[in-house]
Write a protein that holds these residues in place. Structure first.
Motif, short mmCIF file in Angstrom:
data_model
loop_
_atom_site.label_atom_id
_atom_site.label_comp_id
_atom_site.label_asym_id
_atom_site.label_seq_id
_atom_site.Cartn_x
_atom_site.Cartn_y
_atom_site.Cartn_z
N UNK A 199 -3.10 0.58 -2.37
CA UNK A 199 -3.46 1.55 -1.33
C UNK A 199 -2.50 2.72 -1.32
N UNK A 200 -3.03 3.87 -0.86
CA UNK A 200 -2.18 5.04 -0.60
C UNK A 200 -2.80 5.84 0.54
N UNK A 201 -2.00 6.17 1.53
CA UNK A 201 -2.50 6.94 2.66
C UNK A 201 -1.48 8.01 3.06
N UNK A 202 -1.99 9.11 3.61
CA UNK A 202 -1.09 10.13 4.14
C UNK A 202 -1.02 10.11 5.66
N UNK A 203 -1.69 9.14 6.29
CA UNK A 203 -1.70 9.15 7.77
C UNK A 203 -1.86 7.77 8.38
N UNK A 249 5.53 -6.08 14.57
CA UNK A 249 6.90 -5.70 14.21
C UNK A 249 7.65 -6.77 13.42
N UNK A 250 6.90 -7.70 12.82
CA UNK A 250 7.55 -8.76 12.05
C UNK A 250 7.79 -8.38 10.60
N UNK A 251 7.10 -7.34 10.10
CA UNK A 251 7.22 -6.95 8.70
C UNK A 251 7.34 -5.44 8.61
N UNK A 252 7.87 -4.92 7.50
CA UNK A 252 7.96 -3.47 7.33
C UNK A 252 6.58 -2.83 7.26
N UNK A 253 6.48 -1.59 7.72
CA UNK A 253 5.23 -0.85 7.61
C UNK A 253 4.97 -0.40 6.19
N UNK A 254 3.74 0.05 5.95
CA UNK A 254 3.38 0.58 4.63
C UNK A 254 3.86 2.02 4.51
N UNK A 255 4.23 2.44 3.31
CA UNK A 255 4.72 3.81 3.13
C UNK A 255 3.60 4.84 3.28
N UNK A 256 3.99 6.08 3.44
CA UNK A 256 3.07 7.21 3.50
C UNK A 256 3.20 8.01 2.21
N UNK A 257 2.06 8.44 1.67
CA UNK A 257 2.03 9.23 0.44
C UNK A 257 2.65 8.50 -0.76
N UNK A 258 2.58 7.19 -0.74
CA UNK A 258 3.05 6.38 -1.86
C UNK A 258 2.05 5.25 -2.09
N UNK A 259 1.94 4.84 -3.35
CA UNK A 259 1.11 3.69 -3.65
C UNK A 259 1.84 2.42 -3.26
N UNK A 260 1.12 1.50 -2.65
CA UNK A 260 1.69 0.21 -2.27
C UNK A 260 0.67 -0.87 -2.61
N UNK A 261 1.15 -1.95 -3.18
CA UNK A 261 0.30 -3.09 -3.50
C UNK A 261 0.48 -4.16 -2.43
#
Length: 385
Positions: A199-203, A249-261
């Motif tokens: 996934x990748x999202x800017x928002x 709030x138990x895990x880190x959020x997903x990044x913005x403008x970066x691909x994450x698996x």
């Protein structure tokens, strides 16, 4: 074979980005004398080393500043000896492309009296699938001479660069779209499930009213989503038997403008429920209870209503009926074999056109977008050096 014309900038502008072949802004330069020059960018680096690509053709355009007063004969030649100077100027580490892999069928051209250009010089590449895709190769082609005409030194040579193809070259932006899944596979009673997606999202965090983004699954039953009213909008949440997980709030959020698996494991045979982010286990519990059915109401990019769409790009969605190990997940974020054991559906989202996404397993679980066709995005994943 298709012929493409590629335009080259001056070697003097060494800060130019090597990002394919683009038209040069040659008109901004002043040629007070009538000189011959390649009217194109110095580097064409969109040539890929890929098993399925055995040949390609590119062409070199050239011209003079003012109409010729008499016929001008021009000579072109491959110049592998210029590889060292190319590497020095552009900070590359390319190997000279051997003569076995290219042919320049016509190395001379004539600009007729009164003209400023003539037919392009065509360079044909062959058997390029045999090149080592861990290396970069370059073919310099240069003007070796022109009758009764000076050559502009900074626009004398074109460089054709081969590099290994990325594993993923096209992805789908599915903003405001969703894909109902009409299963051909039997998904009615699954004790073990692994879900993967790139996934990748800017928002994730801002940019729209709805606090929830849907990835895959069924509302109220088994659903992989991002955000909700009780947690940050960039945090993964899974609806599953045993209760929603991970907790807010138990895990880190997903990044913005970066691909994450992301990968989700649900295994009622062991009780395990696990969340992997970029191949790293970031959450796990033993609350899995009971089998899951994905038969009815399963979607990609939708849950509850059409306002909970996925705000961004998606690729490599895989559904398994086995628990994928941490090692398997970490080693294969960008590609798996379609005949892998336990792989139920595999949507690469790399079609590049239209709205139907193929199931690469051959099980027939093809899906079609609702709300229009995806916006197809050219990418290079993982990024090539």
């Amino acid at each position: 074979m298709k012929f493409y014309k590629y335009y080259f900038l001056s070697l003097a502008f060494v800060t130019v980005a090597m990002t394919g072949c683009k038209e040069a802004d040659i008109d901004n330069e002043h040629h007070y004398d009538n000189k011959l020059y390649i009217s194109s960018q110095p580097i064409c680096d969109d040539l890929l080393i890929k098993e399925s690509i055995t040949e390609a053709s590119r062409s070199i355009a050239y011209r003079i500043a003012s109409p010729a007063e008499e016929d001008i004969q021009i000579d072109f030649e491959a110049a592998p000896a210029m590889t060292a100077s190319y590497n020095l100027i552009y900070g590359d580490n390319a190997t000279a492309l051997a003569a076995d892999y290219y042919d320049i069928p016509k190395k001379t051209a004539t600009i007729k009296t009164g003209d400023i250009s003539s037919d392009d010089i065509v360079v044909n590449f062959k058997n390029t699938n045999e090149l080592d895709d861990s290396k970069r190769y370059v073919l310099p082609v240069t003007i070796t001479g022109a009758s009764k005409m000076a050559v502009l030194g900074s626009h004398r040579t074109a460089y054709f660069v081969f590099k290994g193809a990325a594993l993923i070259n096209v992805v789908a932006n599915i903003k405001k779209l969703y894909f109902p899944i009409k299963w051909k596979s039997n998904v009615s009673s699954m004790s073990t499930i692994t879900i993967e997606a790139l996934l990748r999202s800017d928002d994730w965090v801002a940019g729209r009213d709805n606090a929830l983004s849907s990835v895959f699954g069924i509302e109220g039953s088994f659903l992989v989503r991002v955000g909700d009213g009780d947690r940050p909008r960039d945090q993964v949440q899974v609806v599953a038997p045993g209760g929603n997980f991970p907790e807010a709030n138990a895990v880190p959020g997903l990044p913005v403008n970066e691909w994450v698996h992301i990968a989700i494991v649900y295994d009622a045979t062991t009780g395990e429920r696990i969340f992997y982010k970029d191949g790293v286990r970031v959450y796990g519990d033993e609350a899995a209870s009971g089998k899951v059915s994905l038969t009815s109401g399963c979607n990609i990019g939708k849950s509850y209503n059409e306002e909970r769409w996925l705000p961004g790009d998606i690729a490599e969605v895989r559904i398994w009926n086995v628990q994928r190990t941490a090692e398997q997940i970490a080693k294969n974020p960008y590609k798996v074999s379609p005949d892998s054991e336990g792989l139920v559906a595999y949507w690469k989202f790399n079609e590049g056109t239209g709205g139907t996404i193929r199931d690469h397993t051959g099980h027939g679980n093809d899906i079609t977008a609702v709300g229009g066709d995806p916006k197809w995005i050219n990418v290079e994943i993982p990024a090539q050096k």
